[in-house]
Design a protein around this motif. Structure first.
Motif, PDB file in Angstrom:
ATOM      1  N   GLY A   1       0.815  -1.209   0.000  1.00 23.07           N
ATOM      2  CA  GLY A   1       0.000   0.000   0.000  1.00 23.07           C
ATOM      3  C   GLY A   1       0.845   1.253   0.000  1.00 23.07           C
ATOM      4  O   GLY A   1       0.533   2.229  -0.700  1.00 23.07           O
ATOM      5  N   MET A   2       1.937   1.243   0.763  1.00 22.73           N
ATOM      6  CA  MET A   2       2.838   2.396   0.786  1.00 22.73           C
ATOM      7  C   MET A   2       3.505   2.585  -0.579  1.00 22.73           C
ATOM      8  O   MET A   2       3.643   3.711  -1.066  1.00 22.73           O
ATOM      9  N   ILE A   3       3.891   1.485  -1.194  1.00 16.68           N
ATOM     10  CA  ILE A   3       4.507   1.556  -2.519  1.00 16.68           C
ATOM     11  C   ILE A   3       3.508   2.109  -3.531  1.00 16.68           C
ATOM     12  O   ILE A   3       3.869   2.920  -4.385  1.00 16.68           O
ATOM     13  N   ALA A   4       2.262   1.710  -3.427  1.00 12.22           N
ATOM     14  CA  ALA A   4       1.237   2.194  -4.361  1.00 12.22           C
ATOM     15  C   ALA A   4       1.057   3.705  -4.267  1.00 12.22           C
ATOM     16  O   ALA A   4       0.765   4.364  -5.268  1.00 12.22           O
ATOM     17  N   ARG A   5       1.241   4.270  -3.077  1.00 11.66           N
ATOM     18  CA  ARG A   5       1.089   5.717  -2.899  1.00 11.66           C
ATOM     19  C   ARG A   5       2.197   6.512  -3.578  1.00 11.66           C
ATOM     20  O   ARG A   5       2.003   7.669  -3.938  1.00 11.66           O
ATOM     21  N   VAL A   6       3.368   5.913  -3.730  1.00  9.90           N
ATOM     22  CA  VAL A   6       4.513   6.622  -4.328  1.00  9.90           C
ATOM     23  C   VAL A   6       5.073   5.846  -5.526  1.00  9.90           C
ATOM     24  O   VAL A   6       6.261   5.926  -5.812  1.00  9.90           O
ATOM     25  N   GLN A   7       4.224   5.133  -6.227  1.00 11.91           N
ATOM     26  CA  GLN A   7       4.683   4.271  -7.318  1.00 11.91           C
ATOM     27  C   GLN A   7       5.393   5.025  -8.434  1.00 11.91           C
ATOM     28  O   GLN A   7       6.211   4.461  -9.156  1.00 11.91           O
ATOM     29  N   HIS A   8       5.114   6.317  -8.567  1.00 11.97           N
ATOM     30  CA  HIS A   8       5.753   7.135  -9.598  1.00 11.97           C
ATOM     31  C   HIS A   8       7.168   7.556  -9.207  1.00 11.97           C
ATOM     32  O   HIS A   8       7.897   8.101 -10.046  1.00 11.97           O
ATOM     33  N   MET A   9       7.583   7.283  -7.967  1.00  6.77           N
ATOM     34  CA  MET A   9       8.915   7.680  -7.493  1.00  6.77           C
ATOM     35  C   MET A   9       9.795   6.491  -7.126  1.00  6.77           C
ATOM     36  O   MET A   9      10.926   6.690  -6.672  1.00  6.77           O
ATOM     37  N   VAL A  10       9.288   5.256  -7.283  1.00  8.63           N
ATOM     38  CA  VAL A  10      10.061   4.088  -6.871  1.00  8.63           C
ATOM     39  C   VAL A  10      10.032   3.012  -7.954  1.00  8.63           C
ATOM     40  O   VAL A  10       9.142   2.995  -8.800  1.00  8.63           O
ATOM     41  N   VAL A  11      11.009   2.122  -7.893  1.00 13.58           N
ATOM     42  CA  VAL A  11      11.054   0.925  -8.719  1.00 13.58           C
ATOM     43  C   VAL A  11      11.077  -0.264  -7.770  1.00 13.58           C
ATOM     44  O   VAL A  11      11.817  -0.248  -6.776  1.00 13.58           O
ATOM     45  N   VAL A  12      10.265  -1.277  -8.054  1.00 13.69           N
ATOM     46  CA  VAL A  12      10.149  -2.437  -7.177  1.00 13.69           C
ATOM     47  C   VAL A  12      10.646  -3.674  -7.916  1.00 13.69           C
ATOM     48  O   VAL A  12      10.270  -3.932  -9.052  1.00 13.69           O
ATOM     49  N   GLU A  13      11.493  -4.438  -7.228  1.00 12.10           N
ATOM     50  CA  GLU A  13      12.009  -5.694  -7.764  1.00 12.10           C
ATOM     51  C   GLU A  13      11.747  -6.786  -6.753  1.00 12.10           C
ATOM     52  O   GLU A  13      11.792  -6.553  -5.546  1.00 12.10           O
ATOM     53  N   SER A  14      11.494  -7.984  -7.231  1.00  7.15           N
ATOM     54  CA  SER A  14      11.321  -9.132  -6.336  1.00  7.15           C
ATOM     55  C   SER A  14      12.692  -9.701  -5.997  1.00  7.15           C
ATOM     56  O   SER A  14      13.565  -9.824  -6.858  1.00  7.15           O
ATOM     57  N   VAL A  15      12.890 -10.015  -4.720  1.00  8.82           N
ATOM     58  CA  VAL A  15      14.176 -10.559  -4.279  1.00  8.82           C
ATOM     59  C   VAL A  15      13.990 -11.998  -3.862  1.00  8.82           C
ATOM     60  O   VAL A  15      13.052 -12.368  -3.256  1.00  8.82           O
TER      61      VAL A  15
END
Length: 61
Positions: A47-61
């Motif tokens: 949910g936190m990532i969804a709020r700032v999705q335009h400023m972050v990149v997410v990768e699965s580890v």
């Protein structure tokens, strides 16, 4: 640490963003460009990532 983990990297600046978006980045442990954190894959973090999705990149580890 059991379960999936996500690597979140900040790629956008919080300058001229709302206070809640800045606070969300700090809550994720990000406060500089290109800084990364490995976080658990929980609904709260998603949910936190969804709020700032335009400023972050997410990768699965």
């Amino acid at each position: 640490m059991a379960g999936k983990m996500l690597k979140v990297t900040q790629i956008g600046s919080p300058i001229r963003r709302t206070k809640d978006q800045r606070a969300t980045l700090i809550g994720l442990g990000l406060n500089r460009l290109n800084r990364s954190r490995v976080l658990p894959d929980t609904p709260e973090v998603r949910g936190m990532i969804a709020r700032v999705q335009h400023m972050v990149v997410v990768e699965s580890v």
